[in-house]
Design an enzyme around this catalytic site. Structure first.
Site, mmCIF file in Angstrom:
data_model
loop_
_atom_site.group_PDB
_atom_site.id
_atom_site.type_symbol
_atom_site.label_atom_id
_atom_site.label_comp_id
_atom_site.label_asym_id
_atom_site.label_seq_id
_atom_site.Cartn_x
_atom_site.Cartn_y
_atom_site.Cartn_z
ATOM 1 N N PRO A 273 0.803 -1.220 0.000
ATOM 2 C CA PRO A 273 0.000 0.000 0.000
ATOM 3 C C PRO A 273 0.840 1.275 0.000
ATOM 4 O O PRO A 273 1.853 1.371 0.702
ATOM 5 C CB PRO A 273 -0.825 -0.123 1.280
ATOM 6 C CG PRO A 273 -0.944 -1.592 1.496
ATOM 7 C CD PRO A 273 0.379 -2.159 1.056
ATOM 8 N N CYS A 274 0.383 2.245 -0.784
ATOM 9 C CA CYS A 274 1.160 3.478 -0.965
ATOM 10 C C CYS A 274 0.593 4.663 -0.191
ATOM 11 O O CYS A 274 1.148 5.757 -0.246
ATOM 12 C CB CYS A 274 1.194 3.849 -2.457
ATOM 13 S SG CYS A 274 -0.414 4.342 -3.126
ATOM 14 N N GLN A 275 -0.507 4.465 0.565
ATOM 15 C CA GLN A 275 -1.213 5.611 1.134
ATOM 16 C C GLN A 275 -0.327 6.533 1.963
ATOM 17 O O GLN A 275 -0.490 7.756 1.921
ATOM 18 C CB GLN A 275 -2.386 5.128 1.999
ATOM 19 C CG GLN A 275 -3.581 4.636 1.210
ATOM 20 C CD GLN A 275 -3.513 3.145 0.942
ATOM 21 O OE1 GLN A 275 -2.424 2.575 0.805
ATOM 22 N NE2 GLN A 275 -4.672 2.502 0.873
#
Length: 257
Positions: free
Chosen positions: A77-79
């Site tokens: 995940p890149c959030q």
């Protein structure tokens, strides 16, 4: 014999789609927590098990199910490391709840000891977090090469810059791996040139325009699961890029043999 792949943070399976199109990889397990992508995976890979939560996935559990792994792929995940996180505030590092799942990915690398791991994230990671990713790989005894590959490189109608990391056991250095990620390179299986690039990019979803048709067909009529489809498609990698990188890795592995 194809390398057996564990696909983490699988989404709709675009990473596996690209790798499998090389003819040198076979996905043997997925791990995806969101319900809609899990249904997509079940439709297109009905015989491949899909585990629910990476935090609960272990090498022992896979072995108990009779699954052995040669390669791992996944875009964690890149959030917390994206440009949006930087603009809107909040935790913008691998210490964030979402992007911190990288350490679950690295835990599985440690437990499974794959021949290769393919890792993807937003290009901002190159300037904020890549050092920690590389240090964690080095601590496991893995070397790595990386590069930022934009979507337009494979004919996509967007920049979509992403960092791609290829990790493998230290001492098995594959010099110039990303230099060989060029259409028309020896052994990559196509002659190159823009028309063929567009064929590669478009054929990933079977359509002949710029949008992945099976996910967005009937878009003007707002089909069932419209938001889920857009979200899943937006989170997916462009399959042609892992295909290119997968072919480059297979070429390098053959040369080293």
């Amino acid at each position: 014999m194809s390398l057996r792949v564990l696909d983490l943070f699988s989404g709709i399976g675009a990473f596996s789609l690209g790798l499998e199109r090389t003819g040198g990889f076979e996905t043997v397990a997925f791990c995806e927590i969101e319900p809609f992508p899990r249904r997509v995976l079940a439709k297109h890979w009905p015989e491949v098990p899909c585990y629910h939560d990476i935090r609960e996935l272990t090498a022992a559990g896979l072995a108990a199910d009779g699954i052995s792994v040669d390669a791992i792929c996944g875009g964690f995940p890149c959030q917390n490391v994206s440009s949006a996180a930087a603009v809107h505030g909040g935790d913008t590092s691998l210490d964030g709840i979402k992007s911190g799942l990288w350490f679950e990915y690295s835990r599985l690398i440690d437990e499974l000891r794959p021949r290769v791991a393919f890792i993807e994230n937003v290009d901002r990671l190159a300037g904020d977090g890549l050092d920690r990713v590389l240090r964690s790989l080095a601590a496991l005894g893995y070397d790595a090469q990386w590069d930022v590959v934009p979507g337009w490189f494979v004919g996509a109608p967007q920049a979509r810059k992403r960092i791609w990391i290829v990790a493998y056991p230290a001492g098995e250095r594959m010099e110039g791996l990303f230099e060989s990620v060029r259409v028309g390179s020896p052994g990559q299986g196509w002659p190159g040139g823009t028309p063929h690039l567009l064929d590669i990019a478009n054929s990933a979803f079977g359509g002949d325009d710029r949008f992945p048709q099976p996910l967005l067909r009937g878009m003007d009529d707002r089909p069932v699961n419209w938001v889920d489809r857009l979200h899943a498609c937006g989170n997916a990698v462009i399959p042609a890029i892992p295909e290119l990188i997968g072919r480059a890795y297979l070429d390098a592995e053959r040369l080293a043999a």
